[in-house]
Design an enzyme around this catalytic site. Structure first.
Site, short mmCIF file in Angstrom:
data_model
loop_
_atom_site.label_atom_id
_atom_site.label_comp_id
_atom_site.label_asym_id
_atom_site.label_seq_id
_atom_site.Cartn_x
_atom_site.Cartn_y
_atom_site.Cartn_z
N CYS A 2 4.21 23.45 -32.52
CA CYS A 2 4.32 23.31 -33.97
C CYS A 2 5.44 24.24 -34.42
O CYS A 2 5.95 25.03 -33.63
CB CYS A 2 3.03 23.77 -34.66
SG CYS A 2 1.57 22.89 -34.12
N ARG A 27 9.84 20.16 -33.76
CA ARG A 27 8.73 20.77 -33.02
C ARG A 27 7.39 20.09 -33.34
O ARG A 27 6.38 20.39 -32.71
CB ARG A 27 8.60 22.26 -33.38
CG ARG A 27 9.82 23.07 -33.05
CD ARG A 27 9.62 24.51 -33.47
NE ARG A 27 8.55 25.13 -32.71
CZ ARG A 27 8.69 25.68 -31.52
NH1 ARG A 27 9.87 25.69 -30.96
NH2 ARG A 27 7.66 26.22 -30.91
N TRP A 74 2.22 19.68 -34.85
CA TRP A 74 2.10 18.71 -33.76
C TRP A 74 0.69 18.93 -33.25
O TRP A 74 0.40 19.92 -32.59
CB TRP A 74 3.14 18.99 -32.67
CG TRP A 74 3.01 18.06 -31.52
CD1 TRP A 74 2.41 18.33 -30.32
CD2 TRP A 74 3.50 16.72 -31.43
NE1 TRP A 74 2.49 17.23 -29.52
CE2 TRP A 74 3.14 16.24 -30.16
CE3 TRP A 74 4.19 15.89 -32.31
CZ2 TRP A 74 3.47 14.95 -29.75
CZ3 TRP A 74 4.52 14.62 -31.89
CH2 TRP A 74 4.16 14.16 -30.61
N ASN A 98 1.03 28.50 -34.26
CA ASN A 98 1.61 27.62 -33.25
C ASN A 98 1.04 28.06 -31.92
O ASN A 98 1.14 29.24 -31.57
CB ASN A 98 3.14 27.77 -33.26
CG ASN A 98 3.78 27.13 -32.04
OD1 ASN A 98 3.30 26.11 -31.55
ND2 ASN A 98 4.86 27.72 -31.56
N GLY A 99 0.43 27.13 -31.18
CA GLY A 99 -0.13 27.48 -29.88
C GLY A 99 -1.49 26.85 -29.71
O GLY A 99 -1.89 25.96 -30.47
N GLU A 482 10.30 6.60 -10.45
CA GLU A 482 10.64 7.33 -11.67
C GLU A 482 12.11 7.76 -11.65
O GLU A 482 12.81 7.68 -12.66
CB GLU A 482 9.70 8.54 -11.83
CG GLU A 482 9.94 9.43 -13.03
CD GLU A 482 9.91 8.71 -14.38
OE1 GLU A 482 9.52 7.54 -14.46
OE2 GLU A 482 10.33 9.34 -15.36
N LYS A 486 14.79 6.61 -14.42
CA LYS A 486 15.57 7.56 -15.23
C LYS A 486 17.05 7.23 -15.14
O LYS A 486 17.74 7.19 -16.14
CB LYS A 486 15.38 9.01 -14.73
CG LYS A 486 14.10 9.70 -15.08
CD LYS A 486 13.89 10.04 -16.53
CE LYS A 486 13.33 8.92 -17.31
NZ LYS A 486 11.93 8.70 -17.39
N GLU A 489 17.90 3.91 -16.99
CA GLU A 489 17.73 4.01 -18.45
C GLU A 489 18.91 4.68 -19.15
O GLU A 489 19.34 4.22 -20.19
CB GLU A 489 16.52 4.92 -18.77
CG GLU A 489 15.19 4.24 -18.80
CD GLU A 489 14.11 5.19 -19.33
OE1 GLU A 489 13.88 6.25 -18.71
OE2 GLU A 489 13.51 4.86 -20.37
N HIS A 505 12.26 -4.17 5.11
CA HIS A 505 11.84 -5.54 4.76
C HIS A 505 12.76 -6.16 3.73
O HIS A 505 12.41 -7.17 3.14
CB HIS A 505 10.40 -5.52 4.25
CG HIS A 505 9.42 -5.00 5.26
ND1 HIS A 505 9.11 -5.69 6.40
CD2 HIS A 505 8.75 -3.84 5.34
CE1 HIS A 505 8.25 -4.99 7.13
NE2 HIS A 505 8.03 -3.83 6.50
N LYS A 604 11.79 4.78 -28.32
CA LYS A 604 10.86 5.78 -27.79
C LYS A 604 9.46 5.21 -27.70
O LYS A 604 8.74 5.46 -26.75
CB LYS A 604 10.88 7.03 -28.69
CG LYS A 604 10.04 8.19 -28.17
CD LYS A 604 10.67 8.82 -26.94
CE LYS A 604 9.77 9.84 -26.28
NZ LYS A 604 10.14 10.06 -24.87
#
Ligand code: AGP
Length: 609
Positions: A2, A27, A74, A98-99, A482, A486, A489, A505, A604
């Site tokens: 946050c 944030r 957040w 924040n935390g 992955e 990446k 993308e 194969h 996103k």
């Protein structure tokens, strides 16, 4: 993650706070609020959603006063509602935070038993009540905050106001960032530098375990109240540089944030003493765990790759038959699913339409749904029977990085939790895994620092490659997928992730001297066979890059370049092998000059068919 901000001075504090919050919106952005001393009272305004909603509320009903605190949220505890938005008030006290407070459940029980009325689902409101109790017992604000800190476990940066001491803010920090600003006749605090740059370049960085009182000056103390002398530093960043913390792109920043994101995700969940996972928040009982007949992972894209680690881990640690399904292929095909099935829906946004619909279909047929999500209160957690949040903070880059590793962490914790409850994972082995997992943030930091330059050099060398192959076996297979995702993308280079055993194969036909082949070959149960893949690729003149365990001379001999990672338990290798894949992809894209944070054609959150 946050953002908090605080101001003591002659300006109208609500304006300064709003402006600071705008620069901290990266944030968190699910709700926001401010508290301002107005006359003898503290008044608050809070609003759900983007900051413009708070701005509107302040326009309609202004707060005028020179001392205040603000917050952009957040969510980590409780959905993004107005009641859960900060600041939180208890008696004369207002707090922004924040935390994550780890011992929030115990504190909540204790405060309720003492007769406190707690109106939100947040851990922060508990801090406000604790300070209030201390103030009621006769302490001044600084001492009350100091006493409260003794009760808190976890991570926090807090800023606290009291109606009884109108001209000051008391702040404290442990594990979450907090910077103080010293201006002309004004003092400030904020979670990050950008919030303060328009007002002052003179900043003081608070260290863990320190507190400060802001009035006309800044006075820093340790936990015992001893004054700490610290000069302000001059920070000459441009606002854009500051928002990305000096990184060129959000994606690179987020790659480097992974150790912190993992620490936040693991915080309070690892029971190192008993080799177990603290699962109060998951909402599944031991009976639920024993009743599961089958686990089905549902996800899309990067989340599907994280889910694939779950297929291996749940099977090996909890011995439950496990399926992995692309949500888009599962939905609408009238799959055989029902009672006894636990569907684990993995989604960063918690809003991906295919995953949401697939999970709803499974639930309608009698399956239980566990959501692993990063956005609190999003659609999938809301429809699920149980939720296990990652705490990566907001991810701005479209290409997911820190959310992938935190998803893998939750999946491993879930597998350990399940294995312990089903009696398939003994205490010693579980302890080894839990200990190993606790060390991962540190090791990941080492890999980030240790491999960054080599990844950039290799990216420069192969920036014009037309095709790239990523190969891996077992838990390295999802990482190969992955890595390839990446790269395609963000650099638009054709990349394939393949199960290394499948190479002969078909894909082996693609290999010639122009093709970089990245082989994930950490020391694990497939190591010897991965080594053969390295040899096969080299024999066909591919440009072979091994991602292997440090000091592995055999792998070095059969590759052109080797990226080294520390030796860890097999179950933990994905956290380390993924880092060079992310860095390599990032640097290729950066050298090509593509739009790294917003690659073409991608969004996103995919909430469309
Ligand atoms: C990841 O880099 C992608 N942009 C994409 O594949 C993403 O993982 C996918 O759309 C799923 O999103 P979710 O995790 O929010 O459900």
């Amino acid at each position: 993650m946050c953002g908090i901000v605080g101001y003591v001075g002659a300006e109208n504090s609500a304006d300064v706070l709003l402006d600071g919050l705008k620069r901290l919106e990266y944030r968190g952005y699910d709700s926001a609020g401010v508290a301002v001393h107005v006359g003898g009272n503290i008044q608050i305004r809070r609003a759900v959603g983007k900051l413009r909603n708070l701005e509107k509320s302040l326009r309609e009903s202004p707060l005028v006063g020179g001392v205040g605190i603000g917050h952009t949220r957040w969510a980590t505890h409780g959905r993004p509602t107005e009641v859960n938005a900060h600041p939180h008030i208890a008696g004369p006290v207002a707090v922004v935070h924040n935390g994550i407070i780890e011992n929030h459940l115990a504190l909540r029980k204790e405060l309720v038993a003492k007769g406190c009325t707690i109106s939100s689902d947040t851990d922060t409101e508990l801090v406000a009540h604790l300070v209030h109790l201390e103030v009621d017992a006769g302490k001044d604000l600084e001492s009350a905050v100091r006493a409260t800190l003794e009760r808190l476990e976890g991570a926090y940066a807090i800023a606290v106001l009291s109606e009884k001491e109108p001209g000051k803010i008391v702040v404290a920090k442990h594990s979450s960032p907090l910077v103080l600003g010293v201006g002309e006749g004004a003092t400030y605090c904020a979670s990050d530098i950008p919030a303060l740059l328009p007002y002052t370049n003179e900043m003081i960085f608070l260290e863990d375990g320190e507190m400060a009182v802001l009035d006309e000056t800044v006075r820093i103390t340790d936990r015992e109240g001893k004054t700490i002398e610290r000069e302000a530093q001059r920070i000459d960043w441009s606002p854009v540089m500051a928002e990305k913390a000096g990184y060129k792109h959000f994606m690179l920043k987020e790659i480097f944030e992974q150790p912190r994101a993992l620490e936040d995700t693991l915080r309070g969940r690892l029971d190192r003493e008993n080799g177990d996972i603290n699962s109060d928040e998951i909402g599944l009982t031991d009976e639920d765990a024993k009743a599961i007949k089958r686990v089905i992972f549902l996800a899309c894209g990067t989340s599907n790759h994280a889910a694939m680690t779950g297929r291996y881990l749940v099977e090996s640690l909890a011995r439950v038959p496990t399926l992995l399904e692309l949500a888009s292929e599962f939905r609408g095909r009238d799959a055989v699913v029902g009672e006894g099935d636990l569907v684990v829906a993995v989604s960063q946004s918690g809003e991906t339409l295919d995953t949401l619909i697939a999970a709803k279909e499974a639930k309608a047929k009698g399956a239980k749904v566990l959501s692993i999500a990063n956005v609190i209160g999003s659609a999938i957690p809301r429809m699920a029977d149980a939720v296990f949040y990652t705490h990566a903070g907001p991810e701005i880059g479209v290409a997911s990085t820190k959310c992938f590793s935190t998803q893998c962490a939750n999946i491993l914790m879930f597998s350990i939790w399940l294995g312990r409850r089903r009696g398939t994972l003994d205490e010693n082995r579980a302890k080894e895994l839990v200990e190993g997992l606790a060390r991962i943030p540190q090791l990941m930091g080492d890999v980030l620092q240790g491999t960054r330059q080599l990844c950039a050099n290799l990216a420069r060398r192969y920036v014009n490659a037309r095709d790239v192959l990523f190969l891996g076996r077992g838990l390295s297979y999802p990482i190969a997928l992955e890595g390839a995702l990446k790269l395609k993308e963000i650099s638009y280079i054709h990349a394939e992730g393949y199960a290394a055993g499948e190479m002969k194969h078909g894909p082996i036909a693609l290999i010639d001297s122009s093709v970089p082949v990245i082989v994930l070959a950490p020391h694990d149960s497939s190591y010897e066979r991965s080594l053969s893949n390295l040899q096969e690729a080299k024999a066909r003149e591919a440009q072979v890059i091994a991602i292997a365990t440090e000091g592995d001379e055999e792998a070095r001999e059969v590759s052109h370049d080797m990226i080294e990672i520390p030796r860890v338990l097999e179950e933990l290798t994905p956290f380390l092998t993924v880092v060079p894949c992310q860095l390599y992809s990032y640097y290729v894209a950066d050298f090509k000059g593509t739009d790294v944070d917003q690659p073409r054609n991608l969004a996103k959150t995919v909430t469309v068919e």
